[in-house]
Design a protein around this motif. Structure first.
Motif, mmCIF file in Angstrom:
data_model
loop_
_atom_site.group_PDB
_atom_site.id
_atom_site.type_symbol
_atom_site.label_atom_id
_atom_site.label_comp_id
_atom_site.label_asym_id
_atom_site.label_seq_id
_atom_site.Cartn_x
_atom_site.Cartn_y
_atom_site.Cartn_z
ATOM 1 N N THR A 113 0.823 -1.207 0.000
ATOM 2 C CA THR A 113 0.000 0.000 0.000
ATOM 3 C C THR A 113 0.862 1.265 0.000
ATOM 4 N N GLY A 135 0.387 5.363 0.620
ATOM 5 C CA GLY A 135 -0.518 6.388 1.107
ATOM 6 C C GLY A 135 -0.213 7.736 0.468
ATOM 7 N N VAL A 188 -3.919 4.369 -1.188
ATOM 8 C CA VAL A 188 -4.804 4.779 -0.091
ATOM 9 C C VAL A 188 -4.665 6.283 0.041
ATOM 10 N N THR A 228 -6.034 10.220 1.300
ATOM 11 C CA THR A 228 -6.803 10.982 2.275
ATOM 12 C C THR A 228 -6.783 12.449 1.863
ATOM 13 N N ASP A 288 -3.182 9.153 10.952
ATOM 14 C CA ASP A 288 -4.078 8.069 10.532
ATOM 15 C C ASP A 288 -3.507 7.326 9.334
ATOM 16 N N MET A 289 -2.989 8.080 8.373
ATOM 17 C CA MET A 289 -2.422 7.475 7.168
ATOM 18 C C MET A 289 -1.223 6.584 7.495
ATOM 19 N N ALA A 343 -0.431 4.957 9.987
ATOM 20 C CA ALA A 343 -0.732 3.739 10.742
ATOM 21 C C ALA A 343 -1.286 2.617 9.883
ATOM 22 N N LYS A 344 -1.625 2.908 8.625
ATOM 23 C CA LYS A 344 -2.294 1.869 7.844
ATOM 24 C C LYS A 344 -1.711 1.630 6.451
ATOM 25 N N VAL A 345 -0.549 2.209 6.142
ATOM 26 C CA VAL A 345 0.080 1.975 4.835
ATOM 27 C C VAL A 345 1.532 1.547 5.014
ATOM 28 N N ASP A 346 2.120 1.053 3.934
ATOM 29 C CA ASP A 346 3.524 0.623 3.976
ATOM 30 C C ASP A 346 4.492 1.768 3.707
ATOM 31 N N GLN A 365 5.873 5.345 12.878
ATOM 32 C CA GLN A 365 5.452 4.021 12.394
ATOM 33 C C GLN A 365 6.578 3.278 11.694
#
Length: 332
Positions: free
Chosen positions: A165, A167, A196, A198, A212-213, A215-218, A242
């Protein structure tokens, strides 16, 4: 070393000068307004290159050129006010740096004879500044910094072979960001990525969106989005928590802490723009008859210090390919 700009004056001061001296320019002398949307490296480099391009054509500050410079500080309302002030001063030409200032200048000059030359506009057609065929839509033209999206994703894949992913933070009101997001999505599957994204509205939205970004992408990759780039250190801080890399869209972002970029040379983009502006000022060409021009040559830039901070090993072959490598992080 960046060239120090010594002959720039504020719009208010220029208004006094023009009121005292009259608005008709002396033959062979010019007054131009440079409207810059935000303060960050790539746009500063555009401005530097623009003045170089003019000087190379014989139009130089302190000799036959007066420059009125204003920075909108990433505020659309301010950008519009700046453009209106240049029109009231009857400048000979407006150089608009970045899409929002280009759109403001175009609107302000629509019923005047003042030409607008823009630079660092990623998607002129999408912003309504050019036809789909590149032709001018009025007394306006300039240069585009369309990002090398596929080259960027290829670079990220080589550096992060397991990543899934990417971001992207972007400003919803920036037309160039919206169109570039679409291009990323169109080609992401070719490189095994999911995009992904935002959207944000103002710079105040960046901290929460970046946290937020991250925390959820590579990884995160930047566009030439003026609002996001103005808050680059916030994005880098959240990504660092992260342990994921942030990739830049040009060399200044890499200097400031992004791991790498397939980036454009914004000084050269500015020089190309300055050469176009010189032709218009000298009466050799009309902005309304000049298609916009694109700089497309991308180079690999690396920051080994930024990679070390998150424990990322850059492949040796990429280090050898890099146009420029930085071994420290420089925050201006």
């Amino acid at each position: 070393m960046k060239r120090k700009i010594t002959a720039m004056i504020t719009a208010a001061a220029a208004a006094l000068v023009l009121t005292a001296c009259g608005t008709q320019p002396e033959k062979g002398r010019y007054t131009i307004g440079i409207a810059q949307f935000a303060e960050h490296g790539s746009l500063d480099n555009c401005r530097e290159g623009f003045l170089q391009g003019l000087a190379e054509a014989g139009i130089e500050e302190g000799k036959n050129l007066t420059v009125v410079f204003d920075n909108a500080q990433a505020d659309m309302g301010t950008a519009s006010t700046i453009a209106d002030s240049y029109v009231s001063q009857k400048v000979d030409l407006i150089c608009a740096i970045a899409t929002p200032t280009a759109m403001s200048a175009y609107n302000s000059c629509m019923n005047t004879e003042i030409p607008v030359i823009y630079t660092a506009v990623s998607d002129p057609a999408g912003a309504g500044l050019a036809g789909e065929d590149g032709s001018s839509v009025g007394n306006i033209t300039g240069t585009s910094d369309a990002l090398p999206v596929t080259q960027q994703m290829e670079m990220i894949r080589r550096m992060l072979p397991q990543a899934k992913t990417i971001g992207i933070l972007y400003t919803t009101s920036e037309a160039n960001s919206v169109s570039t997001i679409a291009e990323y999505k169109a080609h992401a599957a070719e490189y095994g990525f999911e995009i992904v994204e935002t959207g944000i509205n103002t710079i105040a939205d960046v901290p929460m969106a970046a946290a937020d970004m991250a925390a959820k992408v590579d990884c995160i990759t930047n566009l030439t989005d003026n609002t996001v780039v103005s808050a680059l250190q916030t994005v880098l801080d959240e990504a660092g928590k992260q342990g994921i890399p942030v990739f830049g869209s040009e060399v200044e972002q890499v200097k400031n802490g992004c791991v790498a970029s397939m980036g454009l040379d914004y000084v050269e983009l500015g020089r190309q723009t300055g050469a176009m502006a010189a032709k218009v000022l000298k009466g050799e060409a009309k902005a309304s008859e000049m298609p916009f021009e694109v700089i497309s040559q991308a180079s690999l830039y690396l920051n080994t210090a930024a990679a070390d901070q998150i424990g990322l090993t850059i492949p040796e072959d990429m280090i050898n390919e890099a146009a420029e490598k930085f071994e420290e992080i420089t925050v201006e």
